[in-house]
Scaffold this active site. Sequence first.
Site, PDB file in Angstrom:
ATOM      1  N   TYR A  86       0.798  -1.230   0.000  1.00  0.00           N
ATOM      2  CA  TYR A  86       0.000   0.000   0.000  1.00  0.00           C
ATOM      3  C   TYR A  86       0.834   1.286   0.000  1.00  0.00           C
ATOM      4  CZ  TYR A  86      -4.287  -2.635   0.265  1.00  0.00           C
ATOM      5  OH  TYR A  86      -5.334  -3.474  -0.042  1.00  0.00           O
ATOM      6  N   GLU A 143      -8.481  -7.231   4.861  1.00  0.00           N
ATOM      7  CA  GLU A 143      -7.659  -8.275   4.251  1.00  0.00           C
ATOM      8  C   GLU A 143      -6.938  -9.095   5.316  1.00  0.00           C
ATOM      9  OE1 GLU A 143      -5.350  -6.000   1.463  1.00  0.00           O
ATOM     10  OE2 GLU A 143      -7.166  -5.468   0.348  1.00  0.00           O
TER      11      GLU A 143
END
Length: 408
Positions: free
Chosen positions: A95, A137
């Site tokens: 990310y 997640e």
Amino acid sequence: MISAISRPYIAASVPVLREHGVAISRCFYQRLFAAHPELKNMFNMPNQQAGTQQQALAAAIFAYAANIDNPEALAPVISRIVQKHVSLGISEAHYPIVGKHLLDAIAEILGAAATPELLAAWAEAYGLLAAALVSEERKQYQAHGIAPGEYLSVTVARKQKESDSVTSFYLRATDGSLLPAFQPGQYISVAVDIEQLALRQLRQYSLSDAPDRGHWRISVKREPENIAADGPYPAGLVSNLLHDACHEGDVLQVSPPCGDFVLAQEDRRPLVLISAGVGVTPMMSMLHGSLQQSPQRPVNFLYAALNGRHHPLKGELNSLRRRHGQIRSHIAYEKPGADDLPQKDYQQQGYLQLAQLPDALLPHDGSYFLCGPAPFMQVQRDALLARGVAAHQIRQEVFGPSLLQHLQ
């Protein structure tokens, strides 16, 4: 929730993103792959080459900005992104990398318009989205008992041709253990090494069989050779390789079952499964699952194909219909072949036209699932809405550029 300071900058970005979104996403991918070429393994490179991935990201950025204060609209989309990311092995470490190159791309394309305040607002917005995705997640990886990027080893126990364009692969755990349970409608990612390109590619294939058979089955469509794009990444890069080079006894690396396009356990409304082409695969799994979960539940199975030679799992559907009286089917062949018999093999010639079907096949209180090419699903969704079916009764399986279509 986005801060009051950042909110006006995000809102002001909406028309800008509509105009420059594709340019930003194209710049983003160029920057990302230049700095981290190893990440090509996590992206569909034929889609990159064709430009559809850039369009998908542009749509995602625009939709996120346009719905930044509408968490109810974003929630189902985030859920689907989470499922896709888990199937690909996306980790928390990815990310910050994506965020850096996305902000750099916005700054490069917008130039002087990308003020420090605007970039700070987008850094905040991206951080909020990344945190939400990472949190969900992490839960999914823990539930599956795997680490990001960890795959299951399966052996191709059987390979069976289902139609002129679709072949099924029956998979069993290589170590002889039981494969994880799945919900009808879910998919797995299959990882394939493309030696000539020094590339690993992952593709998602719906599980097409009942969930308790002791194996997994995926039914894969071969892509026509004439639609391959110019460049090193032809269309059907993975699916055609599976058709041509994957044989019984071969070992594949696959993800755990993912996806939220699934039957609700408590739903007892009439089930209507509408699909076209290889979109029939999750529908067959749902049909099997419904028969197991709710043996008396009515199921209407509506399907569109070119003709009988391109109708995968046809014999299996007919066998289930003969054994279970609550199943009704309606088949449309666009161009029936010489061996296709009207009313026996198909009931409608041409495209599937829901407006021509009786209410018995399209009950107002039904639970509807759509799968197939994006234009097909849009046409069928519009037809259902026109008949008075409520939007909340309709679910559809979407990947790639269509993921955020309903938010745009």
